[in-house]
Design a protein around this motif. Structure first.
Motif, short mmCIF file in Angstrom:
data_model
loop_
_atom_site.label_atom_id
_atom_site.label_comp_id
_atom_site.label_asym_id
_atom_site.label_seq_id
_atom_site.Cartn_x
_atom_site.Cartn_y
_atom_site.Cartn_z
N MET A 112 0.85 -1.19 0.00
CA MET A 112 0.00 0.00 0.00
C MET A 112 0.89 1.24 0.00
O MET A 112 2.08 1.17 0.32
CB MET A 112 -0.95 0.01 1.21
CG MET A 112 -0.29 -0.09 2.56
SD MET A 112 -1.51 -0.13 3.91
CE MET A 112 -0.45 -0.48 5.32
N GLY A 113 0.30 2.37 -0.38
CA GLY A 113 1.08 3.60 -0.43
C GLY A 113 0.19 4.82 -0.33
O GLY A 113 -0.98 4.80 -0.72
N VAL A 114 0.75 5.90 0.21
CA VAL A 114 0.03 7.16 0.35
C VAL A 114 0.26 7.99 -0.91
O VAL A 114 1.41 8.26 -1.29
CB VAL A 114 0.51 7.95 1.59
CG1 VAL A 114 -0.22 9.29 1.68
CG2 VAL A 114 0.29 7.12 2.85
N GLY A 115 -0.83 8.38 -1.58
CA GLY A 115 -0.68 9.14 -2.82
C GLY A 115 -1.87 10.06 -3.07
O GLY A 115 -2.80 10.12 -2.26
N ARG A 116 -1.83 10.74 -4.21
CA ARG A 116 -2.89 11.69 -4.56
C ARG A 116 -3.86 11.07 -5.57
O ARG A 116 -3.61 10.02 -6.14
CB ARG A 116 -2.28 12.98 -5.12
CG ARG A 116 -1.44 13.74 -4.11
CD ARG A 116 -1.28 15.19 -4.53
NE ARG A 116 -0.42 15.94 -3.62
CZ ARG A 116 -0.82 16.48 -2.47
NH1 ARG A 116 -2.08 16.33 -2.07
NH2 ARG A 116 0.02 17.15 -1.72
N ILE A 117 -4.93 11.80 -5.83
CA ILE A 117 -5.99 11.30 -6.70
C ILE A 117 -5.51 11.04 -8.12
O ILE A 117 -6.10 10.23 -8.84
CB ILE A 117 -7.19 12.28 -6.71
CG1 ILE A 117 -8.38 11.68 -7.46
CG2 ILE A 117 -6.77 13.61 -7.32
CD1 ILE A 117 -9.60 12.55 -7.46
#
Length: 806
Positions: free
Chosen positions: A643-648
């Motif tokens: 999983m990863g934190v990202g933008r739309i």
């Protein structure tokens, strides 16, 4: 068959291609009749050559008596062969006058070696000369020809290996390249050699080899787009990807021809990486001969018989799908044809070097240049296609409109920004069509110019733009350059309550609403469902925490370890927006409430605790990456992280890839266990009305009718690629019924203002862009506190210094 082909090539060169078949049949007919006289005293091909030589001699005598010359023999000035007398060096040789100056024996040696493809040993037997003498004579006459040609500036050494590098992606399982790959290589090299002069007419000299990657099929060529229908692309600089023409699903000749078009496009991009793609496509079709004039004419006639031709600006910014739908490749072909025909190759060359300098290159204002191109297109490509009942355009210039609305947009060729601009321009034209008497003009400037004086020039003075679709920057919104939209809302008895308040806060300065938020970019977590299943973990919920995020990261890595592959449980971007989200979730902020100081805030206890949680996790469990879009997308789509934190922007890509979309889920940004939800939402674009505009009411009408109207088709198209800012539009389109969109929409309720919007000077601090990267290497909370205190002091010193110079 081998002997037949050799003899035919030899005769074709001697007598011309038109007579080659007949004379070759005569040779073999004569050989069949004289077979009893063949006594094996020489090899079969030596005997056949002797027959062919006699027939050619008789043919030459007959032609001389009748004063006929075989077709193609009047002059050999345009005849080219490749001399490959070593394995490494190729020369482009014009056989004209220089060849005819050679001794007849030398001419025969070259013809047998490079036309009939005989070895030195075979030539020695055929001409009854020593093999060493054959080699010496050939090298000597080649050197003489090359000297002649160089002195005339006719030809220079040409080696395809200098310009292309063939990469075998066919996965044949063979240790070597194999005959299939060799055939493709030969054919691609041949068409490049034959057309090299045409391609380099633009004065582009390749300075780096262009790699041809040959794939067995479309799926292996572009695995991220399994439904892709193209046979090739050049998306990466100096790399051309193409399906092998040996694939039975593609046409062999067309694929070889497209290899030339792709080379010319890649070469254009190599010469100037900033060349707009629509011009590059035109070069591929016209210069690289990827299209034919007849096909272009037929397609344009059928498509635009009763439709308005798109503007050059729209060609520039249309996304791939819209570009294809409007026949963009055909239209760009006609544009290149127009420039070369009406102006010159040199003018085209200068345009490709600097596409923003159109007016000085052609001596025409952009609208005049476009009108001339459309007139050329109508005359050359649409004969009898426009009649009085369905005329799409006339040779007369359009009459002045009652009112004119000028809209300024970025000139941008790649990424999701390009899609936004294309959608915006499409609906700007729709506004024109439903409002008779109103002329809409789309003006563009490079994205980089929005940061300086050129942008100020375009939104100030008597010729200012009316509407500005721009990358929002508080450094400009605080200068009273834009109208307060609250004034128009009040006049019409409306309120901006339909827009999410955290988003309108982003574009509000000193109580003035300086624009409509157009492209909010909340942070979210993208996760691989397969990884969660293998780890026997439940998928993330709406109210999960950062502590759960990091605990899950450990389990995800343990359950998905793959031998020989470096994997991580999760990935997080080291960016200020994520750190500000963590800080505000824990009740703090990196910046003071008046947005002027870092000391006492960046190094405060809530911020240190939040940062420590992120940084204490082992680098081999949580991978730290430089940004929240492309880097995270790369890690997720390649299966390197769970999983990863990202933008739309990541989801916009996933939505176009059904396979990935099925596997990848979207979850809200976590909160700290003892904190609240907070999301530092970025704002890529806003729509503003210039304070210098003379058409402010008309600009407001556009905003109301197109951008703010929940019944507008614009809302439908915009929602396919962006998070909408209008509550009523989201409700009407039932976006909350889609789980992924619901996540992004809900995050808007927890939006906080990123630090770069709170103080625009921070955006200009070089240290700020990389101020957090150093924190990754720290091993203790004490070290973290010391480093944050030092960094806060350094940033405050820089702010103080800039304030002195204001």
């Amino acid at each position: 068959m081998e002997h037949y082909d050799r003899i035919k090539r030899y005769i074709a060169y001697k007598a011309g291609i038109d007579q080659a078949e007949d004379l070759t049949q005569q040779v073999f007919l004569k050989a069949n009749q004289s077979l009893s006289s063949f006594q094996n005293k020489s090899s079969l091909y030596t005997w056949l050559y002797a027959i062919a030589s006699n027939i050619m001699m008789n043919e030459a005598k007959r032609a001389y008596r009748t004063k006929e010359l075989p077709v193609g023999q009047e002059t050999s000035i345009s005849r080219f062969i490749t001399t490959d007398f070593t394995k490494e060096v190729d020369f482009k040789i014009d056989l004209g006058t220089s060849f005819n100056k050679l001794d007849p024996i030398d001419q025969e040696i070259l013809t047998l070696r490079y036309i009939a493809d005989y070895s030195f040993r075979d030539i020695a037997k055929l001409l009854k000369l020593n093999e060493g003498a054959i080699k010496n004579r050939m090298y000597r006459c080649l050197g003489k020809m090359r000297k002649d040609l160089e002195s005339w500036h006719i030809a220079a050494p040409f080696n395809p290996k200098q310009y292309i590098h063939m990469v075998n992606m066919l996965e044949t399982g063979q240790s070597g390249p194999g005959p299939e790959f060799q055939k493709v290589t030969d054919d691609f090299t041949a068409i490049l050699r034959q057309n090299f002069r045409r391609i380099t007419a633009l004065n582009f000299t390749p300075h780096t080899k262009i790699a041809y990657e040959i794939y067995p099929d479309r799926e292996s060529m572009v695995p991220e787009y399994p439904s892709n229908k193209s046979i090739g692309n050049f998306g990466k600089l100096n790399v051309v990807k193409i399906v092998s023409p040996l694939n039975p699903e593609v046409d062999y000749r067309n694929t070889v021809r497209q290899s030339l078009a792709l080379y010319s496009m890649a070469l254009t991009k190599q010469s100037n990486p900033q060349t707009p793609l629509f011009l590059v496509y035109g070069i591929g079709g016209y210069v690289g001969q990827g299209l034919t004039r007849e096909h272009v004419r037929s397609r344009i006639t059928s498509r635009y018989r009763q439709r308005e031709l798109p503007s050059i600006t729209y060609l520039r910014v249309a996304d791939w799908l819209k570009f294809s739908e409007i026949g963009g490749f055909d239209l760009c072909y006609t544009l290149i044809d127009f420039i070369v025909t009406r102006y010159s190759w040199d003018a085209l060359h200068r345009l490709l070097r600097d596409a923003s300098n159109l007016e000085s290159i052609f001596g025409r204002a952009p609208d005049q240049f476009e009108a001339e191109w459309k007139q050329f297109l109508m005359e050359q490509y649409m004969e009898e296609a426009c009649d009085s009942s369905g005329a799409i355009m006339t040779s007369e210039q359009p009459s002045p409109k009652e009112r004119s609305l000028k809209i300024l947009v970025p000139d941008h060729d790649s990424g999701s920004i390009r899609y936004r601009i294309a959608t915006f321009i499409e609906h700007a034209q729709a506004f024109k069509s439903v409002n008779p008497g109103i002329e809409v003009t789309i003006d563009t400037i490079p994205m980089s110019d929005f940061q300086g004086d050129k942008f100020l020039e375009r939104i100030s003075g008597s010729n200012a733009a009316d509407l500005v679709f721009w990358p929002y920057d508080t450094a400009f919104s605080r200068q009273n350059l834009f109208v307060d939209l609250l004034h128009f809302y009040k006049e019409d008895g409306l309120t901006p309550d339909d827009l999410y308040k955290p988003l309108t806060d982003l574009v509000t300065e000193n109580g003035q609403l300086t624009g409509i938020p157009m492209s909010p970019q909340p942070l979210a977590v993208f996760y691989n469902r397969d990884w969660f299943n293998r780890a026997n973990l439940p998928e993330p919920t709406k109210d999960w925490t950062w502590e759960q995020f990091f605990a899950m990261s450990v389990h995800l890595k343990e359950a998905n370890t793959t031998r020989g592959k470096e994997i991580y449980g999760s990935a997080v971007p080291i960016i200020p927006d994520l750190f500000e989200s963590l800080a505000q979730s824990n009740g703090g902020s990196m910046l003071s409430p008046d947005n002027s100081r870092f000391t006492g805030f960046l190094d405060s206890r809530p911020v240190i605790e939040a940062f420590a949680l992120l940084l204490k996790n082992s680098q081999d469990i949580v991978k730290k990456v430089p940004n929240g879009t492309s880097a995270i997308l790369r890690e997720i789509s390649s299966g390197n992280v769970g999983m990863g934190v990202g933008r739309i922007g990541i989801y916009s890509f996933l939505a176009r890839n059904p396979e990935l979309k099925e596997r990848i889920g979207v979850a809200p940004l976590p909160r700290l266990a003892s904190g609240v939800r907070a999301n530092a939402v970025g704002m890529i674009q806003a729509l503003s009305i210039a304070a210098a505009s003379r058409q402010q009411q008309l600009a407001w009408k556009f905003m109301k009718d197109i951008v703010l109207n929940p019944e507008s088709k614009f809302q439908v198209d915009w929602s396919k690629q962006e998070t909408l800012a209008s509550r009523s539009s989201i409700h009407k389109l039932k976006l909350n019924d889609e789980p992924e969109w619901k996540v992004f929409i809900d995050e808007l309720n927890h939006a906080v203002k990123p630090v770069i919007y709170r103080n625009p000077k921070i955006k200009m601090i070089a240290a700020a862009k990389n101020m957090l990267n150093h924190l990754v290497s720290l091993s203790s909370e004490a070290e973290l506190q010391m480093e944050l205190s030092r960094l806060a002091s350094e940033l405050d010193g820089w702010l103080d210094e800039t304030n002195k110079h204001e």
